[in-house]
Structure formats: C-alpha cells, structure tokens
Design a protein around this motif. Structure first.
Motif, PDB file in Angstrom:
ATOM      1  N   GLN A 129       0.815  -1.216   0.000  1.00 35.38           N
ATOM      2  CA  GLN A 129       0.000   0.000   0.000  1.00 35.38           C
ATOM      3  C   GLN A 129       0.854   1.274   0.000  1.00 35.38           C
ATOM      4  O   GLN A 129       0.308   2.373  -0.075  1.00 35.38           O
ATOM      5  CB  GLN A 129      -0.947  -0.004   1.204  1.00 35.38           C
ATOM      6  N   GLN A 130       2.166   1.115   0.079  1.00 34.36           N
ATOM      7  CA  GLN A 130       3.064   2.281   0.093  1.00 34.36           C
ATOM      8  C   GLN A 130       3.584   2.626  -1.298  1.00 34.36           C
ATOM      9  O   GLN A 130       4.421   3.521  -1.444  1.00 34.36           O
ATOM     10  CB  GLN A 130       4.250   2.021   1.030  1.00 34.36           C
ATOM     11  N   LYS A 131       3.132   1.921  -2.317  1.00 35.77           N
ATOM     12  CA  LYS A 131       3.597   2.204  -3.678  1.00 35.77           C
ATOM     13  C   LYS A 131       3.317   3.660  -4.032  1.00 35.77           C
ATOM     14  O   LYS A 131       2.260   4.199  -3.713  1.00 35.77           O
ATOM     15  CB  LYS A 131       2.924   1.273  -4.686  1.00 35.77           C
ATOM     16  N   GLY A 132       4.278   4.276  -4.678  1.00 35.10           N
ATOM     17  CA  GLY A 132       4.182   5.688  -5.007  1.00 35.10           C
ATOM     18  C   GLY A 132       4.903   6.563  -4.005  1.00 35.10           C
ATOM     19  O   GLY A 132       5.139   7.745  -4.274  1.00 35.10           O
ATOM     20  N   LYS A 133       5.271   5.986  -2.855  1.00 37.49           N
ATOM     21  CA  LYS A 133       6.040   6.710  -1.844  1.00 37.49           C
ATOM     22  C   LYS A 133       7.486   6.228  -1.836  1.00 37.49           C
ATOM     23  O   LYS A 133       7.778   5.084  -2.210  1.00 37.49           O
ATOM     24  CB  LYS A 133       5.441   6.504  -0.448  1.00 37.49           C
ATOM     25  N   VAL A 134       8.375   7.087  -1.398  1.00 36.10           N
ATOM     26  CA  VAL A 134       9.734   6.670  -1.073  1.00 36.10           C
ATOM     27  C   VAL A 134       9.687   6.137   0.352  1.00 36.10           C
ATOM     28  O   VAL A 134       9.227   6.832   1.267  1.00 36.10           O
ATOM     29  CB  VAL A 134      10.711   7.855  -1.180  1.00 36.10           C
ATOM     30  N   VAL A 135      10.109   4.900   0.556  1.00 36.17           N
ATOM     31  CA  VAL A 135       9.978   4.258   1.872  1.00 36.17           C
ATOM     32  C   VAL A 135      11.354   3.987   2.463  1.00 36.17           C
ATOM     33  O   VAL A 135      12.217   3.380   1.814  1.00 36.17           O
ATOM     34  CB  VAL A 135       9.186   2.936   1.768  1.00 36.17           C
ATOM     35  N   LEU A 136      11.543   4.442   3.678  1.00 37.24           N
ATOM     36  CA  LEU A 136      12.778   4.183   4.419  1.00 37.24           C
ATOM     37  C   LEU A 136      12.453   3.244   5.573  1.00 37.24           C
ATOM     38  O   LEU A 136      11.702   3.602   6.489  1.00 37.24           O
ATOM     39  CB  LEU A 136      13.376   5.481   4.955  1.00 37.24           C
ATOM     40  N   ILE A 137      12.986   2.036   5.514  1.00 37.13           N
ATOM     41  CA  ILE A 137      12.812   1.044   6.578  1.00 37.13           C
ATOM     42  C   ILE A 137      14.025   1.129   7.501  1.00 37.13           C
ATOM     43  O   ILE A 137      15.174   1.040   7.056  1.00 37.13           O
ATOM     44  CB  ILE A 137      12.706  -0.383   6.007  1.00 37.13           C
ATOM     45  N   GLU A 138      13.772   1.284   8.792  1.00 40.52           N
ATOM     46  CA  GLU A 138      14.854   1.392   9.776  1.00 40.52           C
ATOM     47  C   GLU A 138      14.696   0.302  10.826  1.00 40.52           C
ATOM     48  O   GLU A 138      13.701   0.264  11.574  1.00 40.52           O
ATOM     49  CB  GLU A 138      14.814   2.760  10.458  1.00 40.52           C
ATOM     50  N   PHE A 139      15.654  -0.628  10.897  1.00 39.58           N
ATOM     51  CA  PHE A 139      15.677  -1.634  11.958  1.00 39.58           C
ATOM     52  C   PHE A 139      16.316  -1.008  13.188  1.00 39.58           C
ATOM     53  O   PHE A 139      17.415  -0.424  13.103  1.00 39.58           O
ATOM     54  CB  PHE A 139      16.478  -2.857  11.520  1.00 39.58           C
TER      55      PHE A 139
ATOM     56  N   TYR B   2      10.483  15.756   4.837  1.00 33.65           N
ATOM     57  CA  TYR B   2      10.089  15.104   3.589  1.00 33.65           C
ATOM     58  C   TYR B   2       8.796  14.294   3.640  1.00 33.65           C
ATOM     59  O   TYR B   2       8.354  13.796   2.599  1.00 33.65           O
ATOM     60  CB  TYR B   2      11.220  14.182   3.119  1.00 33.65           C
ATOM     61  N   ALA B   3       8.176  14.150   4.804  1.00 37.72           N
ATOM     62  CA  ALA B   3       6.959  13.332   4.872  1.00 37.72           C
ATOM     63  C   ALA B   3       5.881  13.867   3.938  1.00 37.72           C
ATOM     64  O   ALA B   3       5.214  13.097   3.235  1.00 37.72           O
ATOM     65  CB  ALA B   3       6.441  13.270   6.306  1.00 37.72           C
ATOM     66  N   GLU B   4       5.701  15.172   3.901  1.00 40.82           N
ATOM     67  CA  GLU B   4       4.669  15.749   3.039  1.00 40.82           C
ATOM     68  C   GLU B   4       5.078  15.724   1.567  1.00 40.82           C
ATOM     69  O   GLU B   4       4.244  15.944   0.686  1.00 40.82           O
ATOM     70  CB  GLU B   4       4.352  17.174   3.482  1.00 40.82           C
ATOM     71  N   GLN B   5       6.384  15.466   1.316  1.00 42.16           N
ATOM     72  CA  GLN B   5       6.871  15.392  -0.061  1.00 42.16           C
ATOM     73  C   GLN B   5       6.833  13.964  -0.619  1.00 42.16           C
ATOM     74  O   GLN B   5       7.183  13.747  -1.781  1.00 42.16           O
ATOM     75  CB  GLN B   5       8.311  15.921  -0.135  1.00 42.16           C
TER      76      GLN B   5
END
Length: 247
Positions: free
Chosen positions: A29-39, A61-64
C-alpha cells in the motif's frame, strides 16, 4: 551504499505483527512513496544516535512523499517486551509507524545483519540503497532527495563526529554487563533495566526505565578507566562505547 541489483523487491510485512502509531500497515500500500525502513532496538545506543536524523527527515520530507517505517527487533531482554517497546516509542516521541518484530520475522526476510540498518525503497518498491551502522547521514538524505526530485542542503551534523570529513578514532568494543576496566572512546553508555541507580567513576545516574543512558561524555577520543557500581533493583545488560574525534 547503492543496491547492486535494482530489481530487488520490498518484502511484505508478515500478518498479525503488532504495530505502534497505526493499526496495521501493508508494504504494497506504500507504492508511489519513497519508503525508508529502519531496523532498531530502543536499548541500542547507535539507534538513539541515529534517531535525530530520522526525525529531521520525517519533518522535512513526509509531506513530499517520504514514508519512514521502523522495524523494532529487540536484541536486549527489555527490548523483547512488547509493552516496554510501546512505552519507549512513546517516550522517544517517534511519530512514524513502528512494527514490533520480536521473533525476527521481518529481520529474516531482509537477511538483516545488525542495528541500526536502513533500507531505502523507490516508489516502485525496488531497493535503492542500504546502510548498516551509524553514519552516512548526508549520503542517505541526498538519496532521499534524488528519489523525491528535491535538492537542498542536508541536515547539519548533530555531533562533530557525524561530519562526512570527520576523523574518528576506533573505540573499545561493547562489553557485557557493568564493565569496569580500561577503555577508549568518545562516550560511554549503559544498557539498563529496573529502577535504582548506577555510579560510574563517582557520578551517580538514576535509572527509572529500560534503555540506554550516557554515563560519560568526552569532547574527543579519550583513553580512560571505568569503575561501575550498580544498586539493587538495576540490571546492566551491557556497557557500550561511542566514537570520538581523533585527538
């Protein structure tokens, strides 16, 4: 570090894992967003030192179109307690979604190798870059900007040793328990649980909650000797050392 294979697809989150800050969340469902996964692990000093940069990127950058998702995989005993993880997420004022991965389900899907670890995914959900450990903050931010089509100065270094051109001296390796003995570092931290106090080199520190607390700080890399005293009601799981600028 840029991904060597641009076709690596983002793994789905296993179902029924508990989440903080959202009811649940699906990676597709995050397609279209830049996603940063942090462990991360709230008891690990390295994660606490990385957190200010993540908060700054979220604010910028959240709103971007940037979505940060924390994957909490506990390595120390307190960090394997779901209630303590939730309390820590609230105490640390982490605003983005956090999934609690106590049984290493997501960890294994990623083949992850340590904390902190960050994985940057494109809007098409292919792996763009990854980084283990502290550092490379400006590099990661420039990669985020590249994917978002933005350009601005990266967040200023939070600490002198975070600067891209900083000369860092190697510190003593982390030690189990309340370590007393020689060390070299820019700072010393204790991973604690319980309630009471610890005294390090004559300075007392109150312990009210599980986590990592800084017990000594030096302006630069320093050679010294540690003397730990631990009160009743407190467990010290590890003594950790952080880097300092080379003298």
């Amino acid at each position: 570090m840029r991904a060597s294979d641009a076709s690596i697809a983002a793994p789905a989150f296993p179902r029924k894992l508990p989440w903080c800050n959202v009811a649940t969340l699906r990676m597709d469902q995050q397609k279209g967003k830049v996603v940063l996964i942090e462990f991360f692990d709230f008891c690990r000093v390295n994660n606490l030192r990385t957190l200010p940069y993540l908060k700054a990127w979220h604010e910028r950058y959240a709103e971007q179109g940037l979505r940060i998702i924390g994957v909490h995989t506990g390595g120390f005993p307190p960090a394997r307690d779901e209630d303590k993880v939730r309390e820590a997420v609230n105490r640390l004022e982490i605003p983005w979604p956090v999934v609690i991965d106590t049984n290493l389900e997501i960890w294994d899907l990623y083949g992850n190798q340590g904390w902190p670890a960050r994985y940057l995914w494109t809007p098409d959900q292919t792996l763009f870059s990854m980084h283990y450990g502290e550092g490379a903050y400006a590099e990661t931010e420039r990669e985020i900007q590249e994917l978002l089509g933005l350009a601005q100065d990266p967040v200023a270094p939070v600490r002198p040793e975070d600067a891209e051109d900083a000369l860092i001296a190697p510190q003593t390796e982390d030690q189990p328990g309340a370590y007393s003995g020689p060390y070299e570092a820019g700072g010393v931290w204790a991973v604690v649980d319980g309630m009471g106090s610890i005294r390090v080199n004559g300075v007392e520190h109150t312990v009210l909650e599980p986590g990592a607390i800084e017990v000594l700080h030096h302006e630069r890399h320093t050679v010294g000797e540690l003397a730990f005293e631990v009160s009743e009601g407190v467990v010290v799981h590890a003594t950790c050392f952080t880097p300092g600028l080379a003298a």
